[in-house]
Design an enzyme around this catalytic site. Structure first.
Site, PDB file in Angstrom:
ATOM      1  CG  HIS A 148       0.192   0.060   2.472  1.00 52.46           C
ATOM      2  ND1 HIS A 148       0.034  -1.350   2.875  1.00 52.46           N
ATOM      3  CD2 HIS A 148       0.419   0.764   3.477  1.00 52.46           C
ATOM      4  CE1 HIS A 148       1.031  -1.300   4.099  1.00 52.46           C
ATOM      5  NE2 HIS A 148       0.825   0.234   4.544  1.00 52.46           N
ATOM      6  CG  HIS A 283     -11.711  -3.479  27.624  1.00 55.17           C
ATOM      7  ND1 HIS A 283     -12.715  -3.032  26.647  1.00 55.17           N
ATOM      8  CD2 HIS A 283     -11.156  -2.521  28.401  1.00 55.17           C
ATOM      9  CE1 HIS A 283     -12.874  -1.653  26.827  1.00 55.17           C
ATOM     10  NE2 HIS A 283     -11.980  -1.054  27.897  1.00 55.17           N
ATOM     11  CD  GLU A 288      -9.280   0.640  27.013  1.00 56.39           C
ATOM     12  OE1 GLU A 288      -9.069   1.919  26.733  1.00 56.39           O
ATOM     13  OE2 GLU A 288      -9.263   0.352  27.820  1.00 56.39           O
ATOM     14  CD  GLU A 341     -12.394   2.482  24.825  1.00 53.60           C
ATOM     15  OE1 GLU A 341     -13.461   1.507  25.191  1.00 53.60           O
ATOM     16  OE2 GLU A 341     -11.676   3.506  26.415  1.00 53.60           O
TER      17      GLU A 341
END
Length: 392
Positions: A148, A283, A288, A341
């Site tokens: 890319h 989580h 995170e 986050e």
């Protein structure tokens, strides 16, 4: 001068490491007062902080700047923030026409456009190609190994790149200029069927970022592939997504459920209004990695076994919370706090402390915490990612 005078702060307006309960004492030695003013909860930790908790914050302002003719970059990896093992981040800016050269990674690349506009291109393993223009609040995602490029459009751009490996470095990637420079020219000649002289002026090393001309319209840049275009778009317009609204702010969640190409990184864009907070939660899927876009706040990370530490955060900071550790993010300023986050996962997931307690028998909650009916009656069965209550 008495002995007590030597311990008295000479400048009463300068913050001192003295808590309201009397713990601590004045710091009269060499110090960075501006740093202390930015980190009041590190200078005077809340009485609830305890134990030995590793550092979980690093600012892009403290990261090395890589300056090139077409722009700049700086990164926060496990080198700068050792606890951040799952993800690494790169803050990059391209001038108008500036190019992050044609390249690819062994890691997945997720990006959030902060300012300005850029054009991205990619080609997959089946010869299908992709080209798109990216604006503020838009995302892109390139799977590992997909080649890319990124180019700044009129006015230039600045963006955040996130990679699914904490030890990643953007200065150590697979670039087209670097490969050409380290391939014998007679091999290049044989591969492309052109004279060796065609490669007389190729770069001697990795170009990385260079100054180019602003490209024409996206229509003028299109290249038709006989195999068609990439079926799953690498672009996602996050700000067009309907947010989860609460009295304290909003949350926009993006993962493979609504951005199918993004199979390795899930994220949420969080808005916290003044006086509000990202509720106490954790989580259950992965660590995170946070990036603060604007405003200021504080976060306390609870790691279990009596260990907790509070950090002050502001725009440009990166925060990190280990897997399943309890935390919150509180707006401590008078402007809106925005942050991202992110998780090395295909899905976003969080557990609300409030909701967990609300969906647990009330008698068990009361006996566990020694609280009364007044508290239990206020618990919510519906999750509010961001909370704000009148008078609190």
């Amino acid at each position: 001068m008495s002995e007590s005078d030597n311990t008295r702060p000479k400048y009463p307006h300068i913050p001192q490491p003295i808590r309201s309960d009397g713990a601590g004492g004045p710091d009269l030695g060499p110090r960075d007062v501006m740093r202390d003013l930015e980190n009041p909860d590190m200078l005077v930790p809340p009485v609830t902080d305890a134990g030995l908790v590793p550092n979980m914050k690093f600012s892009f302002s403290d990261a090395h700047m890589q300056l090139n003719q077409g722009g700049w970059s700086r990164e926060i990896t496990a080198r700068e923030l050792p606890i951040a093992t799952t993800l690494a981040g790169v803050n990059m800016s391209l001038i108008a026409g500036g190019v992050r050269e044609m390249h690819w990674h062994q890691q997945a690349e997720w990006s959030y456009m902060l300012l300005g506009n850029a054009r991205i291109t990619a080609v997959d393993q089946n010869g299908k190609n992709f080209i798109a223009d990216i604006g503020p609040g838009d995302l892109w995602y390139f799977p590992p190994g997909i080649p890319h490029s990124i180019q700044g459009l009129e006015g230039g751009c600045e963006f955040l790149l996130v990679f699914d490996d904490g030890n990643f470095s953007d200065l150590n990637t697979l670039s087209i200029s670097d490969w050409f420079a380290h391939t014998p020219k007679e091999v290049l000649s044989a591969n492309f069927g052109v004279p060796v002289s065609e490669f007389d002026h190729i770069p001697d090393d990795q170009v990385y970022i260079y100054k180019g001309a602003v490209p024409g319209s996206i229509e003028s840049q299109k290249v038709e592939s006989p195999y068609g275009t990439i079926p799953q778009s690498f672009k996602f317009e996050l700000l067009k997504q309907t947010p989860i609204l609460t009295p304290g702010g909003s949350v926009r969640i993006v993962d493979s459920s609504n951005f199918p190409a993004s199979k390795a990184i899930a994220a949420a864009l969080v808005e916290i209004k003044p006086g509000a907070m990202r509720e106490l939660h954790w989580h259950p899927n992965n660590d995170e990695w946070q990036y603060y876009l604007s405003g200021q706040g504080r976060i306390t990370v609870f790691t279990g076994n009596g260990n907790a530490r509070t950090y002050d955060v502001r725009a440009g900071d990166v925060g990190y919370v280990p897997f399943a550790c309890g935390h919150y993010v509180q707006n401590t300023g008078n402007t809106t706090l925005w942050f991202l986050e992110m998780f090395k996962s295909d899905r976003f997931a969080d557990v609300s402390l409030n909701q967990w307690m609300a969906l647990t028998p009330a008698e068990l909650v009361k006996s566990n915490l020694n609280v009364g009916d007044a508290f239990v009656s206020k618990l919510r069965k519906e999750k509010w990612p961001v909370v704000k209550y009148p008078g609190f």
